[in-house]
Enzyme design. Structure first.
Site, PDB file in Angstrom:
ATOM      1  N   LYS A  13      -9.597 -14.761  31.665  1.00 40.16           N
ATOM      2  CA  LYS A  13      -8.862 -13.846  30.789  1.00 40.16           C
ATOM      3  C   LYS A  13      -8.218 -12.725  31.613  1.00 40.16           C
ATOM      4  CE  LYS A  13     -12.061 -14.454  26.852  1.00 40.16           C
ATOM      5  NZ  LYS A  13     -11.530 -15.390  25.871  1.00 40.16           N
ATOM      6  N   HIS A  40     -17.164 -12.971  15.775  1.00 39.12           N
ATOM      7  CA  HIS A  40     -15.950 -13.187  16.567  1.00 39.12           C
ATOM      8  C   HIS A  40     -15.566 -14.655  16.661  1.00 39.12           C
ATOM      9  CE1 HIS A  40     -15.805  -9.009  17.537  1.00 39.12           C
ATOM     10  NE2 HIS A  40     -16.984  -9.027  18.122  1.00 39.12           N
ATOM     11  N   ARG A  90      -5.203 -26.232  25.240  1.00 35.07           N
ATOM     12  CA  ARG A  90      -5.688 -27.474  24.628  1.00 35.07           C
ATOM     13  C   ARG A  90      -5.245 -27.498  23.185  1.00 35.07           C
ATOM     14  NH1 ARG A  90      -9.598 -24.931  21.387  1.00 35.07           N
ATOM     15  NH2 ARG A  90     -10.633 -23.187  22.414  1.00 35.07           N
ATOM     16  N   GLU A 112     -11.150  -3.623  27.266  1.00 34.21           N
ATOM     17  CA  GLU A 112      -9.907  -3.302  26.568  1.00 34.21           C
ATOM     18  C   GLU A 112     -10.166  -2.488  25.311  1.00 34.21           C
ATOM     19  OE1 GLU A 112      -8.284  -7.297  26.156  1.00 34.21           O
ATOM     20  OE2 GLU A 112      -9.120  -7.504  24.156  1.00 34.21           O
TER      21      GLU A 112
HETATM   22  P1  ADP Z   1     -10.557 -22.789  18.633  1.00 39.45           P
HETATM   23  O1  ADP Z   1     -10.430 -21.731  19.681  1.00 39.45           O
HETATM   24  O2  ADP Z   1      -9.893 -24.087  18.968  1.00 39.45           O
HETATM   25  O3  ADP Z   1     -10.211 -22.319  17.297  1.00 39.45           O
HETATM   26  P2  ADP Z   1     -13.359 -22.589  19.055  1.00 39.45           P
HETATM   27  O4  ADP Z   1     -13.094 -21.339  19.788  1.00 39.45           O
HETATM   28  O5  ADP Z   1     -14.327 -22.536  17.929  1.00 39.45           O
HETATM   29  O6  ADP Z   1     -12.040 -23.204  18.491  1.00 39.45           O
HETATM   30  O7  ADP Z   1     -13.833 -23.662  20.102  1.00 39.45           O
HETATM   31  C1  ADP Z   1     -13.332 -24.979  20.153  1.00 39.45           C
HETATM   32  C2  ADP Z   1     -14.397 -25.951  20.500  1.00 39.45           C
HETATM   33  O8  ADP Z   1     -14.932 -25.654  21.731  1.00 39.45           O
HETATM   34  C3  ADP Z   1     -15.534 -25.993  19.511  1.00 39.45           C
HETATM   35  O9  ADP Z   1     -15.953 -27.330  19.344  1.00 39.45           O
HETATM   36  C4  ADP Z   1     -16.604 -25.175  20.181  1.00 39.45           C
HETATM   37  O10 ADP Z   1     -17.895 -25.646  19.863  1.00 39.45           O
HETATM   38  C5  ADP Z   1     -16.287 -25.432  21.620  1.00 39.45           C
HETATM   39  N1  ADP Z   1     -16.539 -24.276  22.441  1.00 39.45           N
HETATM   40  C6  ADP Z   1     -16.155 -23.016  22.208  1.00 39.45           C
HETATM   41  N2  ADP Z   1     -16.553 -22.228  23.192  1.00 39.45           N
HETATM   42  C7  ADP Z   1     -17.201 -23.002  24.077  1.00 39.45           C
HETATM   43  C8  ADP Z   1     -17.848 -22.771  25.309  1.00 39.45           C
HETATM   44  N3  ADP Z   1     -17.926 -21.568  25.841  1.00 39.45           N
HETATM   45  N4  ADP Z   1     -18.402 -23.816  25.948  1.00 39.45           N
HETATM   46  C9  ADP Z   1     -18.347 -25.044  25.413  1.00 39.45           C
HETATM   47  N5  ADP Z   1     -17.749 -25.321  24.256  1.00 39.45           N
HETATM   48  C10 ADP Z   1     -17.190 -24.325  23.595  1.00 39.45           C
HETATM   49  P1  ADP Z   2     -12.856 -16.242  22.734  1.00 36.31           P
HETATM   50  O1  ADP Z   2     -12.591 -16.799  24.090  1.00 36.31           O
HETATM   51  O2  ADP Z   2     -14.299 -16.145  22.413  1.00 36.31           O
HETATM   52  O3  ADP Z   2     -12.041 -16.935  21.695  1.00 36.31           O
HETATM   53  P2  ADP Z   2     -11.058 -13.994  22.356  1.00 36.31           P
HETATM   54  O4  ADP Z   2     -10.593 -13.117  23.457  1.00 36.31           O
HETATM   55  O5  ADP Z   2     -10.079 -14.968  21.858  1.00 36.31           O
HETATM   56  O6  ADP Z   2     -12.373 -14.724  22.840  1.00 36.31           O
HETATM   57  O7  ADP Z   2     -11.578 -13.071  21.170  1.00 36.31           O
HETATM   58  C1  ADP Z   2     -12.311 -13.607  20.099  1.00 36.31           C
HETATM   59  C2  ADP Z   2     -12.231 -12.668  18.898  1.00 36.31           C
HETATM   60  O8  ADP Z   2     -12.730 -11.372  19.222  1.00 36.31           O
HETATM   61  C3  ADP Z   2     -10.846 -12.417  18.364  1.00 36.31           C
HETATM   62  O9  ADP Z   2     -10.389 -13.420  17.505  1.00 36.31           O
HETATM   63  C4  ADP Z   2     -11.018 -11.077  17.667  1.00 36.31           C
HETATM   64  O10 ADP Z   2     -11.620 -11.233  16.413  1.00 36.31           O
HETATM   65  C5  ADP Z   2     -11.998 -10.358  18.549  1.00 36.31           C
HETATM   66  N1  ADP Z   2     -11.287  -9.504  19.535  1.00 36.31           N
HETATM   67  C6  ADP Z   2     -10.885  -9.859  20.763  1.00 36.31           C
HETATM   68  N2  ADP Z   2     -10.277  -8.848  21.391  1.00 36.31           N
HETATM   69  C7  ADP Z   2     -10.285  -7.797  20.539  1.00 36.31           C
HETATM   70  C8  ADP Z   2      -9.833  -6.441  20.599  1.00 36.31           C
HETATM   71  N3  ADP Z   2      -9.239  -5.960  21.689  1.00 36.31           N
HETATM   72  N4  ADP Z   2     -10.011  -5.664  19.528  1.00 36.31           N
HETATM   73  C9  ADP Z   2     -10.634  -6.115  18.430  1.00 36.31           C
HETATM   74  N5  ADP Z   2     -11.100  -7.367  18.312  1.00 36.31           N
HETATM   75  C10 ADP Z   2     -10.928  -8.219  19.351  1.00 36.31           C
HETATM   76 MG    MG Z   3     -10.060 -16.995  21.456  1.00 36.45          MG
END
Ligand code: ADP
Ligand code: ADP
Ligand code: MG
Length: 659
Positions: free
Chosen positions: A116, A235, A292, A200
């Site tokens: 990230k 989240h 993906r 952040e």
């Molecule tokens: P999306 O970002 O596509 O909406 P998710 O964030 O829920 O969906 O994750 C997509 C898929 O990857 C799910 O099947 C979840 O179980 C898997 N997944 C999410 N985070 C991880 C991780 N850190 N390691 C392995 N699998 C993960």
């Molecule tokens: P992941 O890899 O687990 O998907 P993300 O960076 O996409 O991580 O963040 C997951 C969720 O966390 C977001 O969908 C949002 O709900 C919350 N989030 C992330 N960054 C922020 C932020 N700067 N302020 C508030 N909520 C956040």
């Molecule tokens: Mg995300």
């Protein structure tokens, strides 16, 4: 185009990829672990290869095993699905070296977005707006604390290598920063073997809006509009929809173009998602890019009428994207809910167990169901506890939500706890339906959304009691039924005792001359009748006629009845197991216990020569999706046991014979 592909995944996404491949005339090879031997994706694929133990690190995450399976199967390409190896640049590279096409972006693009922090550096250069924050290499706690101060509290600490909401900490004030940082780093280290973090600004009441992008290897790159995934718990997404509520066309174009710029900056090819975090006023910032296909891609497919897996296959085999930006249109509204085996009342703790009863919505013009399980399958602790994704497409948002709320009310799952009730509450919540959408919605409306499973009312006790009456009243054309004189409630009255939590209620049942039943309920007597048919009960209660599904399930310390009626569910415990077994053992007749229903023996508790006492469990029979414990009708000695575990028995079969 490929003639055969291997799918390096499981569950609903494996099934979903197979569906498109089949439609395109492409053969599929599935892979599976020990726990997935009998899984739906294995049955659906043209062929399947066993790749190891149940734990993902022994199977779905082992690069060599998957490449070996692809080679042996003669697959030309591998679809990684999501999760598992889908964002593993090393795997994408290994595919290339093995001469198999990786259906996804080039390894360099995966790598660029894998961190990230690195991704934010690249986006900064591409002039994509970023959340104010620090994403540098210096990781000293002092510097990070100083940066947090500069950004201004509240701040969010995130694992650079993070995903799935792990390694994230919200920090409200400077005094708590040190502990939160240590916690985030510990979690990041444990989950991703990398404790690098970024800090952040933590936005209040933000929305998660993401853009679906697509690029081919001929230099074309476009966006398929946005998805709003703001309804989250921990989240993590629970409900996703497209288009985003209250999105104006100018903002859509701005976000779409920012996402395309992000994809172009890393030489992207294939399907990807650029996630933004947006303020209520519409200003938005880059959050991360998932390189993906995304879990929630179906809502985009519904509103655009496109099949994104087909696009992936076309692009991966070197083709051009089927459409241009100008040809894409938004049609109506789509919403997806993730039906999880989890307990909202226990902080969304995953729930495992066998799906002894599963009734998902029926697919149709407006409804799509993506699932990887069938009734009888088990939700194991090894993988994601998602049961299904239910997707609705309709002309506008209000109709879409109304339809989804109804579908969630009709969804029946017994064997694991699910979030169906919460999903129904969300899709029918006036604020959400009215367009209040942000990532804090579930927490803020907790009290209304988490209304505890209501106290059972007279109607619930009546339905459960009628289910019991129906069980003991075999259909009249049963030949065996004629032989055996027994019928519950043939004469006089009977009493059925239920427990709803701590409260115990007795229902008195009388058969009236008219043939109707009279139920003595806490609120007074009511006339009723019940008929069994097609897995459901047709009930008449007072002046009301309706159907209900009742699933009976033997649990360690008794018998539970789960009722599905009126768009809700209720669980009641039958009191006094002896009472249960009595009627089932009445089949005993002439010194033997017979099977009250056609079914399968799933447990034998006695053998020839055993002495048993009245009421002692003899065996467990699985019939009509329910487990029935048959007990000894009297004290005695077992002379013979006629069937073994796993055997199918016809109705009326003599199961256990007594001396
Ligand atoms: P999306 O970002 O596509 O909406 P998710 O964030 O829920 O969906 O994750 C997509 C898929 O990857 C799910 O099947 C979840 O179980 C898997 N997944 C999410 N985070 C991880 C991780 N850190 N390691 C392995 N699998 C993960
Ligand atoms: P992941 O890899 O687990 O998907 P993300 O960076 O996409 O991580 O963040 C997951 C969720 O966390 C977001 O969908 C949002 O709900 C919350 N989030 C992330 N960054 C922020 C932020 N700067 N302020 C508030 N909520 C956040
Ligand atoms: Mg995300």
């Amino acid at each position: 185009m490929f003639s055969k592909i291997l799918i390096a995944n499981r569950g609903e996404i494996a099934c979903r990829v197979i569906k498109t491949a089949r439609r395109m005339g492409i053969k599929t090879t599935a892979v599976y672990s020990d726990a997935d031997r009998g899984a739906r994706h294995v049955a659906m694929a043209d062929e399947a290869v066993h790749i190891g133990g149940s734990a993902a690190r022994e199977s779905y995450l082992v690069v060599d095993k998957i490449l070996d399976a692809a080679k042996r199967a003669g697959a030309q390409a591998i679809h990684p699905g999501y999760g598992f190896l889908s964002e593993n640049a090393g795997f994408a590279e290994a595919c290339g070296q093995a001469g198999v096409v990786f259906i996804g972006p080039p390894p360099a693009a995966i790598r660029a977005m894998g961190s990230k922090s690195e991704a934010k550096k690249i986006m900064e250069k591409a002039r994509v707006p970023l959340v104010p924050g620090y994403h540098g290499d210096d990781q000293s706690p002092e510097l990070l604390a100083k940066e947090a101060q500069r950004i201004g509290f509240p701040v969010l600490i995130k694992a650079s290598a993070g995903g799935g909401g792990k390694g994230m900490r919200v920090v409200e004030e400077a005094a708590k920063f040190g502990d939160a940082l240590a916690g985030a780093k510990r979690e990041a280290k444990a989950s991703f073997a990398d404790d690098h973090v970024l800090v952040e600004k933590y936005l209040t009441r933000p929305r998660h809006i993401e853009i679906q992008v697509f690029a081919d290897s001929h230099g074309n790159c476009l966006y398929l509009f946005e998805r709003d995934c703001s309804i989250q718990r921990r989240h993590q997404k629970v409900i996703e929809e497209a288009p985003a509520p209250n999105m104006d066309p100018a903002r859509r174009k701005q976000m779409g173009e920012a996402a395309v710029a992000a994809a172009k900056a890393i030489g992207y090819v294939g399907a990807g998602t650029v996630e933004f975090i947006a303020n209520q006023d519409g200003t938005f910032y880059f959050m991360e890019m998932n390189t993906r296909l995304q879990v929630e891609h179906p809502v985009t497919e519904m509103i655009t009428g496109q099949d994104l897996v087909e696009w992936q296959l076309v692009v991966a085999s070197g083709g051009k994207m089927p459409l241009t930006q100008d040809q894409l249109r938004i049609d109506g509204h789509a919403v997806e809910v993730r039906l999880y085996a989890e307990d909202p009342n226990r902080n969304f703790l995953p729930s495992t167990g066998t799906l002894v009863h599963l009734r998902l919505p029926t697919e149709g013009l407006h409804v799509r169901v993506d699932t990887g399980v069938r009734e009888g399958d088990t939700v194991t602790p090894y993988y994601d506890p998602m049961i299904a994704k239910v997707i609705v497409h309709d002309r506008d948002r209000t109709s879409t939500m109304r339809r989804m709320a109804a579908l969630m009310g009709e969804t029946e799952v017994v064997g694991v706890t699910t979030n169906a009730g919460l999903l129904k509450a969300l899709c029918s919540h006036p604020a959400f339906v009215g367009g209040e959408v942000d990532t804090g919605f579930i927490e803020r409306h907790r009290d209304e959304l988490f209304a505890k499973m209501g106290q059972a009312d007279d109607r619930a006790f009546a339905i459960a009691t009628l289910a019991r009456v129906a069980e003991s009243t075999p259909r009249s054309n049963d030949p065996w039924d004629q032989k055996n004189g027994f019928r519950l409630l043939e004469v006089g009255h009977d009493e059925v005792h239920w427990k709803d939590g701590e409260r115990e209620v007795a229902v008195i049942v009388r058969r009236l001359r008219s043939g109707m039943l009279e139920l003595g309920l806490p609120g007074g007597p009511v006339e009723a009748s019940v008929q069994r048919g097609d897995g459901r009960l047709a009930i008449r209660l007072g002046n009301d006629t309706f159907t209900a599904a009742v699933v009976r399930r033997q649990v360690a310390d008794g018998t539970d009845y789960t009722l599905f009626a009126d768009g809700g569910s209720q669980r009641l415990r039958l009191v006094d197991p002896l009472d249960v077994t009595q009627y089932e053992a009445v089949a005993a007749g002439e010194g033997s216990v017979r099977s009250p229903l056609p079914g399968k023996i799933i447990d034998l508790k006695v053998k020839a020569g055993d002495t048993v006492s009245r009421g002692q469990p003899l065996l467990v029979l699985e019939a009509m999706k329910m487990e029935h414990t048959l007990a000894a009708p009297a004290d005695g000695t077992v002379k013979s046991v006629r069937y073994g575990v796993g055997e199918q028995v016809p109705e009326g079969a003599e199961l256990v014979e007594f001396e």
